[in-house]
Design a protein around this motif. Structure first.
Motif, short mmCIF file in Angstrom:
data_model
loop_
_atom_site.label_atom_id
_atom_site.label_comp_id
_atom_site.label_asym_id
_atom_site.label_seq_id
_atom_site.Cartn_x
_atom_site.Cartn_y
_atom_site.Cartn_z
N UNK A 45 14.36 -5.50 -0.15
CA UNK A 45 13.66 -6.78 -0.17
C UNK A 45 12.57 -6.81 -1.25
N UNK A 46 11.94 -7.96 -1.38
CA UNK A 46 10.78 -8.11 -2.26
C UNK A 46 9.71 -7.09 -1.84
N UNK A 47 9.07 -6.40 -2.80
CA UNK A 47 8.05 -5.41 -2.44
C UNK A 47 6.95 -5.97 -1.54
N UNK A 48 6.62 -7.26 -1.68
CA UNK A 48 5.57 -7.86 -0.85
C UNK A 48 5.91 -7.80 0.63
N UNK A 49 7.19 -7.87 0.95
CA UNK A 49 7.61 -7.84 2.35
C UNK A 49 7.36 -6.46 2.95
N UNK A 50 7.60 -5.41 2.16
CA UNK A 50 7.30 -4.06 2.64
C UNK A 50 5.80 -3.85 2.76
N UNK A 51 5.05 -4.37 1.78
CA UNK A 51 3.61 -4.16 1.76
C UNK A 51 2.92 -4.81 2.96
N UNK A 52 3.40 -5.94 3.40
CA UNK A 52 2.74 -6.58 4.54
C UNK A 52 3.22 -6.02 5.88
N UNK A 53 4.18 -5.08 5.83
CA UNK A 53 4.57 -4.38 7.05
C UNK A 53 5.59 -5.10 7.90
N UNK A 54 6.37 -6.00 7.31
CA UNK A 54 7.41 -6.67 8.08
C UNK A 54 8.32 -5.63 8.72
#
Length: 337
Positions: free
Chosen positions: A184-193
């Protein structure tokens, strides 16, 4: 002001037992009920609107908390929103949609105003700030997703761990020994989804168990990022013949375009699986074998469990729907050189 957690601690019982004792919807031992009542009196606990609704007063409205975050793919997000709405309609319920990034304020507002009978949480993160709030609201709640801590929660989701294992096992059985994962988009991993982390961890663990060389690369939704992701996987896995796409539809289309431009044939040179996708992969070029992400099934089950909480009650649980692989001809046995 005392909350239901305080009552449960004072009475030495679970939160659900306090709820059942207050609502009268489930038989509770007389001694247990007495302990709960004594704790309620001692703490001056006043059940909020959600608890009162359990006694018979209904609004026939559900709150759907579905915040729109950076990196979220709109069509996939809306597929789950519509699935909740359609499931609620089968129970003659309407839905109040809460989409603000500050998701807790909206939940507090609808709960304090006695506007809704229950709450559905979408796009759950591993350490979701909404969870501690719903634990205190005493409003029936169901999650579509699995956070890190699930105590006293009702959760429904696809079994992303098993989906990752199935993807790796399918390619490994065909003889592929180097398998890449575009995420996924790195932002999705960063926010802890919750779901991409669950899938990635299971992918890496299963590859290790089977002795497969594996690599993971996230990708944003643009051609440059996709090309960079494919390049990085090729550099880490020079003999890669298996590829798993756990990303949104535009990224998957771009990956296929990059492979085609480089003369990589599917499945002759590269076997590809679309994992946990909420869209129809038949329309991709070429069509991809897919493990579907059934929004209607997961959301339908979550709503059904919420309705049970409003009637007979439901014990806390995590229900994971088993994944299935639908073949469209994009995987094949590894070609020996």
């Amino acid at each position: 002001m005392a909350n239901i957690h305080d009552v449960a601690r004072a009475a030495g019982v679970s939160i659900s037992t306090v709820s059942y004792a207050i609502s009268g919807k489930r038989s509770i031992a007389a001694t247990t009920r007495r302990r709960v009542e004594e704790a309620v009196l001692a703490l001056d606990y006043r059940p909020n609107a959600g608890a009162r609704m359990l006694k018979g007063t209904r609004t026939n409205l559900l709150a759907l908390s579905a915040p729109l975050h950076a990196g979220s793919h709109g069509p996939a997000h809306m597929a789950f929103v519509l699935a909740v709405i359609n499931a609620a309609r089968t129970f003659d319920y309407d839905v109040v949609l809460l989409t603000q990034d500050d998701a807790t304020s909206g939940l507090r507002r609808v709960a304090s105003s006695a506007l809704v009978d229950g709450i559905i949480l979408l796009d759950v993160s591993q350490d979701d700030e909404r969870i501690e709030l719903v634990r205190t609201l005493n409003v029936p709640t169901a999650l579509v997703g699995v956070p890190r801590v699930t105590d006293e929660l009702v959760c429904v989701d696809l079994d992303f761990e098993r989906a990752a294992e199935l993807s790796v096992q399918t390619l490994a059985a065909q003889g592929h020994t180097q398998i890449g994962l575009v995420g996924q988009d790195p932002l999705i991993y960063e926010r802890g989804s919750n779901f991409p982390h669950r899938f990635r961890a299971a992918f890496e663990a299963e590859a290790l168990r089977l002795g497969i060389d594996a690599a993971f690369v996230p990708s944003r939704e643009n051609t440059a990022s996709v090309r960079a992701a494919v390049d990085e996987l090729a550099a880490e896995l020079p003999a890669m013949t298996g590829l798993i796409l756990h990303c949104n539809e535009p990224v998957q289309s771009m990956v296929l375009e990059v492979l085609d431009q480089r003369g990589i044939r599917i499945p002759a040179d590269m076997s590809v699986i679309s994992a946990c996708s909420s869209f129809d992969t038949v329309h991709l070029n070429p069509p991809l074998d897919v493990i579907p992400l059934p929004a209607s099934d997961t959301c339908g089950r979550a709503v059904a469990l919420l309705m049970e909480q409003l009637s007979t009650g439901v014990e806390p649980r995590v229900e994971l729907l088993p994944p299935t692989l639908v073949e469209h001809g994009s995987t094949a046995a590894r070609q020996r050189v």
